[in-house]
Write a protein that holds these residues in place. Structure first.
Motif, short mmCIF file in Angstrom:
data_model
loop_
_atom_site.label_atom_id
_atom_site.label_comp_id
_atom_site.label_asym_id
_atom_site.label_seq_id
_atom_site.Cartn_x
_atom_site.Cartn_y
_atom_site.Cartn_z
N UNK A 5 0.84 -1.21 0.00
CA UNK A 5 0.00 0.00 0.00
C UNK A 5 0.87 1.25 0.00
N UNK A 6 1.97 1.19 0.71
CA UNK A 6 2.90 2.33 0.75
C UNK A 6 3.52 2.57 -0.63
N UNK A 7 3.88 1.49 -1.33
CA UNK A 7 4.43 1.61 -2.68
C UNK A 7 3.38 2.19 -3.63
N UNK A 8 2.12 1.75 -3.47
CA UNK A 8 1.03 2.29 -4.27
C UNK A 8 0.90 3.79 -4.08
N UNK A 9 1.09 4.24 -2.84
CA UNK A 9 1.02 5.68 -2.56
C UNK A 9 2.14 6.41 -3.28
N UNK A 10 3.34 5.84 -3.28
CA UNK A 10 4.46 6.45 -4.02
C UNK A 10 4.10 6.61 -5.50
N UNK A 11 3.50 5.55 -6.05
CA UNK A 11 3.17 5.56 -7.47
C UNK A 11 2.12 6.62 -7.78
N UNK A 12 1.05 6.65 -6.99
CA UNK A 12 -0.06 7.58 -7.25
C UNK A 12 0.33 9.03 -6.99
N UNK A 39 -6.90 -0.64 1.46
CA UNK A 39 -6.17 -0.38 2.70
C UNK A 39 -5.61 1.04 2.70
N UNK A 40 -5.03 1.43 1.57
CA UNK A 40 -4.46 2.78 1.44
C UNK A 40 -5.54 3.84 1.54
N UNK A 41 -6.66 3.63 0.85
CA UNK A 41 -7.75 4.62 0.88
C UNK A 41 -8.29 4.79 2.29
N UNK A 42 -8.45 3.70 3.04
CA UNK A 42 -8.93 3.77 4.42
C UNK A 42 -7.96 4.56 5.29
N UNK A 43 -6.66 4.34 5.06
CA UNK A 43 -5.65 5.07 5.84
C UNK A 43 -5.73 6.57 5.54
N UNK A 44 -5.82 6.92 4.26
CA UNK A 44 -5.87 8.33 3.86
C UNK A 44 -7.11 9.01 4.42
N UNK A 45 -8.24 8.34 4.31
CA UNK A 45 -9.49 8.94 4.79
C UNK A 45 -9.48 9.11 6.31
N UNK A 47 -7.04 9.54 8.25
CA UNK A 47 -6.08 10.58 8.67
C UNK A 47 -6.31 11.91 7.96
N UNK A 48 -7.43 12.00 7.21
CA UNK A 48 -7.80 13.22 6.49
C UNK A 48 -6.67 13.73 5.59
N UNK A 49 -6.09 12.78 4.88
CA UNK A 49 -4.96 13.11 4.00
C UNK A 49 -5.34 13.10 2.52
N UNK A 50 -6.52 12.59 2.21
CA UNK A 50 -6.96 12.53 0.82
C UNK A 50 -7.78 11.28 0.58
N UNK A 51 -8.00 10.97 -0.68
CA UNK A 51 -8.76 9.78 -1.03
C UNK A 51 -8.35 9.31 -2.42
N UNK A 52 -8.64 8.04 -2.71
CA UNK A 52 -8.34 7.47 -4.02
C UNK A 52 -9.63 7.31 -4.79
N UNK A 53 -9.67 7.84 -6.01
CA UNK A 53 -10.85 7.74 -6.85
C UNK A 53 -10.53 6.91 -8.09
#
Length: 474
Positions: A5-12, A39-45, A47-53
C-alpha cells in the motif's frame, strides 16, 4: 497499512494510472492491488490526508494535502529487505551490532531479527565477508575486506539517498548519521566532473559518488584499491585528468571517481548480463524493423543509455512513473517492447520500458519522414480566408515532412469524380463524416496538432505491422 500500500502511494503521488499499469509497476495480480488500494484509501481517509478515486479503471489521488508526504515518514513500515539493509549498513560502518539495541529501535521480535540476520550473514558470506556472533555481546565482522565493504556500503547507502522522499523515521535517522556533506557544494563538484568527461547528470551517478564521499568522511583510513576497473586501459588517463582539475577531493577518492566515470562511459561492456540482453534486444529490433547497418548503429547510440538507466533504476528501486497520455497503439507497442526485454532475462520498471519504446518510435517516425508521403485534404472551400490558413498549416507540415506531397480538394470535387485513384494517397484527411476510405481520417478542425497526430498514427500502424510476426511467435 502494508508495504505494498505504501508503494502504491508512491506511485499515485507521481500521477494517475490505469489499473493495468499498476499491475505492471508492482508485478502483482489485480485482486492484490485492489485489496491494497482499499487499505491505502482507508488510511488516507481516516487521517484526512486525501482519497483514491477510480474513473474507468484509472486511479487518481484526490484532495491530498501537504501533510501527505510528511505522513509517509510516520509510517514505520519496513520490509525484510529494508531491515536487512539497515543492519548491513550499521554492521559494515561500525564493525559490530548490538542486537538488543537494534531490536528495540526497529520494534521487532527476536525471531524476526534472527531471521533477518541469518539472511544478511548469507548475503555477506557470498561477498567473502564472515560474521561471528558473541553471546550477550552481539555480532562482529570477522574478516575486514575493505574494498568489498566499501562497495556494499556505497550501494546500500545509495538506495537510501535515492528513495529519500519515501523513507521511514528510522531510515531518515540513520541517513542523517551518515550524511556528512553539504549536497549543494558536492553537486558543484559533480557538475564539473560530468561536464569534463561528458557523462551526463544521472541520479545514480551522483548518489554513487555522494555516498562514497560520506563513507570516506566516516572512515579515518579511507583507501580505495583492488577494484577491477582500475585495470582498464583508460583508468590512469582519467585519474590524471581528475588530478589536473581543481577539485576539493582526496587522491584516494579520485580513484573511485575514475571508476565511476569508466562505468558511466562503458557500463554495458562491463556487465555481461546487461550486454547480452542489449545485444539480443537490438538484434530483434534489427530483424523486425529491417534495419540497414547505419540505421542499426544509430539506434544503438540512441538506446544504449536508456537501456542502462532502465536496468539501474530497477536495480536500485528508483521509481519513474509516466502519466497516462498515450494512445492505445502506443500502449500496444510498449507492451511488445516489454515482452522483448523480459525475454532477454533482465527486469525494468514499466516507465523505463515506455521510455525505450518512445525512442524506437521516434527513430522510426524520423525514418519515415525521409520518405515520400502523399496527403490529400478534402475541405468545404479552398478560396478566401480559408486558403491562407491552409497554406500556413501545410507549410508547417512540410517542415517536419520535407518530402510530403500535399493536395487539397473540395467535397464537390470528390462528389463529381474529379479526385481519382484515392488509394494512392498515404492518408486522406477530411472534415466530413461520410467520407470513409481505408486510408481516410476525419479531422475536427484543420490544425497542425491533429494532423501531426494522424500522421504519427499511420506510421505507428506501420511499425506494429512489422512486429506482427513477432507477436504471433510470442
Amino acid at each position: 497499512m502494508t508495504n505494498t500500500a505504501k508503494i502504491l502511494l508512491k506511485i499515485l503521488l507521481n500521477g494517475n494510472l490505469h489499473q493495468n499499469d499498476l499491475e505492471r509497476y508492482l508485478d502483482l495480480d489485480l485482486n492484490s492491488i485492489k485489496k491494497n488500494l482499499k487499505i491505502l484509501d482507508n488510511y488516507l481517509l481516516s487521517n484526512r490526508l486525501g482519497t483514491i478515486k477510480r474513473y474507468k479503471d484509472i486511479y487518481t489521488l484526490e484532495k491530498f494535502n501537504k501533510n501527505l508526504i510528511i505522513s509517509l515518514v510516520e509510517l514505520d513500515i519496513l520490509s525484510s529487505k529494508d531491515r536487512q539493509d539497515i543492519l548491513c549498513i550499521k554492521l559494515l560502518l561500525n564493525g559490530k551490532l548490538n542486537l538488543e539495541k537494534i531490536k528495540e529501535e526497529l520494534n521487532i521480535s527476536r525471531t524476526t531479527l534472527q531471521k533477518d540476520l541469518k539472511d544478511l550473514k548469507e548475503y555477506l558470506k557470498q561477498s567473502g565477508i564472515e560474521v561471528e556472533s558473541k553471546h550477550f555481546k552481539g555480532i562482529f565482522i570477522q574478516r575486514n575486506q575493505s574494498v568489498i565493504i566499501k562497495h556494499i556500503l556505497c550501494e546500500k547507502i545509495m538506495r537510501l539517498f535515492i528513495g529519500k522522499e519515501y523513507l521511514t523515521k528510522y531510515q531518515i535517522k540513520l541517513l542523517k548519521e551518515i550524511d556528512t556533506l553539504n549536497d549543494f557544494d558536492f553537486f558543484e563538484i559533480f557538475s564539473e566532473i560530468t561536464k569534463e568527461f561528458k557523462i551526463g547528470k544521472f541520479n545514480i551517478t551522483f548518489y554513487a559518488l555522494y555516498s562514497m564521499k560520506c563513507i570516506e568522511n566516516l572512515d579515518n583510513s579511507f583507501i580505495y584499491e583492488g577494484d577491477i576497473f582500475q585495470t582498464h586501459s583508460e583508468y590512469y588517463n582519467i585519474l590524471k585528468k581528475l588530478e589536473k582539475m581543481k577539485l576539493d577531493l582526496s587522491f584516494e577518492f579520485k580513484k573511485f571517481v575514475a571508476v565511476i566515470i569508466l562505468k558511466a562511459l562503458y557500463f554495458p561492456m562491463f556487465d555481461l548480463n546487461l550486454k547480452n540482453s542489449f545485444n539480443i534486444f537490438i538484434e530483434t529490433l534489427e530483424k523486425n524493423l529491417e534495419l540497414e547497418l547505419h540505421e542499426k548503429r544509430k539506434l544503438i547510440k540512441l538506446l544504449i543509455k536508456k537501456y542502462q538507466i532502465g536496468y539501474l533504476n530497477k536495480k536500485y528501486d528508483l521509481f519513474w512513473i509516466r502519466s497516462k497520455t498515450k494512445s492505445n497503439l502506443q500502449i500496444q507497442f510498449g507492451n511488445i517492447i516489454q515482452n522483448m526485454i523480459e525475454k532477454t532475462n533482465i527486469q525494468m520498471m514499466y516507465g523505463d520500458i515506455l521510455g525505450i519504446s518512445d525512442v524506437i518510435l521516434d527513430f522510426y517516425i524520423e525514418k519515415e519522414y525521409s520518405k515520400k508521403l502523399k496527403l490529400l485534404f478534402i475541405v468545404q472551400n479552398i478560396e478566401g480566408i480559408e486558403s491562407s490558413h491552409y497554406k500556413k498549416v501545410f507549410s508547417h507540415i512540410q517542415i517536419f515532412y520535407p518530402k510530403a506531397e500535399i493536395f487539397i480538394e473540395t467535397i464537390l470535387d470528390l462528389k463529381f469524380g474529379v479526385i481519382k485513384e484515392i488509394e494512392e494517397y498515404d492518408l486522406v484527411i477530411s472534415e466530413f463524416e461520410n467520407i470513409d476510405f481505408k486510408n481516410s481520417k476525419k479531422l475536427c478542425s484543420l490544425n497542425i496538432q491533429e494532423i501531426q497526430s494522424m500522421i504519427s498514427e499511420i506510421i505507428l500502424l506501420k511499425i506494429l505491422n512489422k512486429f506482427n510476426k513477432y507477436i504471433i511467435e510470442t
